[in-house]
Design an enzyme around this catalytic site. Structure first.
Site, PDB file in Angstrom:
ATOM      1  N   ASP A  77       0.803  -1.224   0.000  1.00 29.07           N
ATOM      2  CA  ASP A  77       0.000   0.000   0.000  1.00 29.07           C
ATOM      3  C   ASP A  77       0.835   1.272   0.000  1.00 29.07           C
ATOM      4  O   ASP A  77       0.275   2.379   0.051  1.00 29.07           O
ATOM      5  CB  ASP A  77      -0.965  -0.008   1.194  1.00 29.07           C
ATOM      6  CG  ASP A  77      -2.143  -0.938   0.963  1.00 29.07           C
ATOM      7  OD1 ASP A  77      -2.441  -1.226  -0.209  1.00 29.07           O
ATOM      8  OD2 ASP A  77      -2.760  -1.377   1.943  1.00 29.07           O
ATOM      9  N   LYS A  99     -11.903   6.667   1.230  1.00 31.41           N
ATOM     10  CA  LYS A  99     -11.921   5.229   1.540  1.00 31.41           C
ATOM     11  C   LYS A  99     -10.940   4.895   2.653  1.00 31.41           C
ATOM     12  O   LYS A  99     -11.210   4.063   3.515  1.00 31.41           O
ATOM     13  CB  LYS A  99     -11.598   4.410   0.288  1.00 31.41           C
ATOM     14  CG  LYS A  99     -11.699   2.910   0.506  1.00 31.41           C
ATOM     15  CD  LYS A  99     -11.523   2.162  -0.789  1.00 31.41           C
ATOM     16  CE  LYS A  99     -11.900   0.711  -0.610  1.00 31.41           C
ATOM     17  NZ  LYS A  99     -11.030  -0.012   0.301  1.00 31.41           N
TER      18      LYS A  99
END
Length: 431
Positions: free
Chosen positions: A309, A410
């Site tokens: 990520d 998100k």
């Protein structure tokens, strides 16, 4: 909503790192699976963690929250009989709860994001649940997914690790509650092993005993265990902070990010080491990262599997480095909210970056002089792509407009507030 990112030569200031999304979702789940009352201090607030809050409440957890903490009375091994759950666009939440709702008689996960999560396959977890006697109806591995469980069986379970480690984590949350002992075997090359380490860390904190082989291929899980009600404190989030740190690296900066534990099990912690390898002047001590950027970087080679990520943010920094950078072992980026290799590199090229893709690699031919910009680019509804493209916009010669940038919520709803507070020139466009 779209946002325009204008060239910004300098960033300066101090921010507190966001709380970790990965740890928050895991703590929320183990608190719900405990019998008794748990407290989680400094939980993350994002669409993903809010999806987990909403779903565990639907399943019977009682939740009270204030500005500092969330208090959860769990449902233990007996979730409420619900007919429908909506995880929004949260893939990890879906996968964890597909396993947990095997304890329910009949639950359907609905598809409210057909262009994002609705496109992602979950066959490997479906195969494992089927081995456990759970009937799963699905749309070629995709949402909507109906779980008809009630009495899943432990025993010998196989799960593929080729696409995502989340399938394995899902089984690790479920199997301690089963009547039988379980042995889980991981098939193929397990992706994101570091994140499995986070799952095991949280399970251990919740009083669950699991025996894992060193290579995370074999797991022995005693059945008939109970999650214990505990108090947890969420650490700072490296994946979101990676974008802030990379932005500081590509500009002339004096930026401090607080709340990033040095010895965290978050694989994305590697962003600090990678930026050092790129010759970014920084210090990291007492949970504080301090960058005094010059905007001058050198190319790097990095195995991205342990820091999935943070890879897009590091690639964005490499766009402005001297030389050719290579990020390898990153094929699992293709199976996220969008194809984070093809889709992301397509947008980088529009902005003027020189990038190439392989099936499992991203190659960046750096342009220290900057890129042209002056384009509208599509972030494919992906929060990580939005943050990474913002970094590129800061060093573009002309402004860059990012479509649908509100989807950053998100994982990091405050991202544009934070980067603006550091001096970035960003402006929401009225639709």
């Amino acid at each position: 909503m779209d946002i325009i990112v204008r060239p910004t030569p300098q960033l300066k200031g101090e921010i507190q790192a966001l709380s970790s999304k990965n740890y928050t979702t895991r703590y929320l789940l183990v608190a719900a699976l405990a019998e008794g009352t748990s407290t989680i201090y400094y939980p993350a607030h994002s669409e993903d963690s809010d999806a987990m809050r909403r779903c565990i409440a639907d399943l019977g957890a009682v939740i009270e929250e204030d500005d500092e903490k969330i208090v959860i009375k769990g449902f233990g091994s007996k979730p409420k009989d619900v007919k429908e759950l909506n995880v929004g666009n949260a893939g990890a939440v879906l996968r964890f709860l597909m396993a947990v709702t095997a304890l329910c008689p009949d639950v359907t996960f609905v598809n409210t994001y057909p262009d994002s999560l609705g496109k992602r396959p979950h066959d490997d977890l479906i195969d494992s649940l089927t081995q456990m006697g759970v009937n799963v109806e699905h749309n070629e591995g995709r949402l909507p997914i109906r779980i008809q469980g009630g009495s899943p069986k432990g025993g010998k379970i196989k799960v593929s690790g080729e696409v995502s480690s989340q399938y394995l984590s899902a089984l690790l949350f479920l199997t301690p509650l089963l009547a039988e002992d379980s042995e889980i075997e991981v098939l193929g090359d397990l992706k994101s092993k570091v994140v499995v380490g986070q799952t095991l860390e949280v399970l251990e904190q919740a009083g669950i005993r699991i025996e894992a082989s060193e290579d995370y291929v074999h797991f022995k899980v005693p059945g008939r265990q109970s999650y214990q009600a505990k108090t947890y404190q969420v650490q700072g989030d490296y994946p979101g902070s990676a974008a802030i740190l990379a932005a500081a690296a590509v500009t002339e900066s004096d930026v401090t990010v607080k709340g990033l534990v040095e010895h965290s099990k978050q694989g994305e912690r590697a962003v600090v080491d990678v930026l050092k390898m790129m010759n970014v002047p920084l210090t990291h001590q007492n949970g504080i990262v301090h960058i005094q950027g010059t905007g001058k970087l050198k190319a790097v080679e990095f195995d991205g599997d342990a820091a999935t990520d943070a890879v897009l943010a590091m690639v964005a920094a490499a766009v402005f480095a001297e030389g050719t950078s290579r990020f390898y072992n990153v094929e699992n980026l293709r199976y996220k909210e969008c194809d984070r290799i093809t889709d992301y590199l397509t947008e980088l090229r529009k902005a003027g970056a020189h990038v190439e893709e392989r099936q499992a690699e991203i190659i960046v031919h750096g342009r220290p002089e900057g890129v042209e910009g002056g384009v509208e680019i599509n972030a494919h509804y992906d929060h990580r792509v939005i943050m990474a493209l913002t970094i590129v916009g800061l060093r573009s010669q002309k402004p860059v407009t990012i479509k649908d940038a509100h989807h950053v919520a998100k994982s990091y709803p405050q991202f544009f507030d934070h980067i603006s507070a550091l001096g970035a020139s960003v402006e929401w466009l009225k639709s």
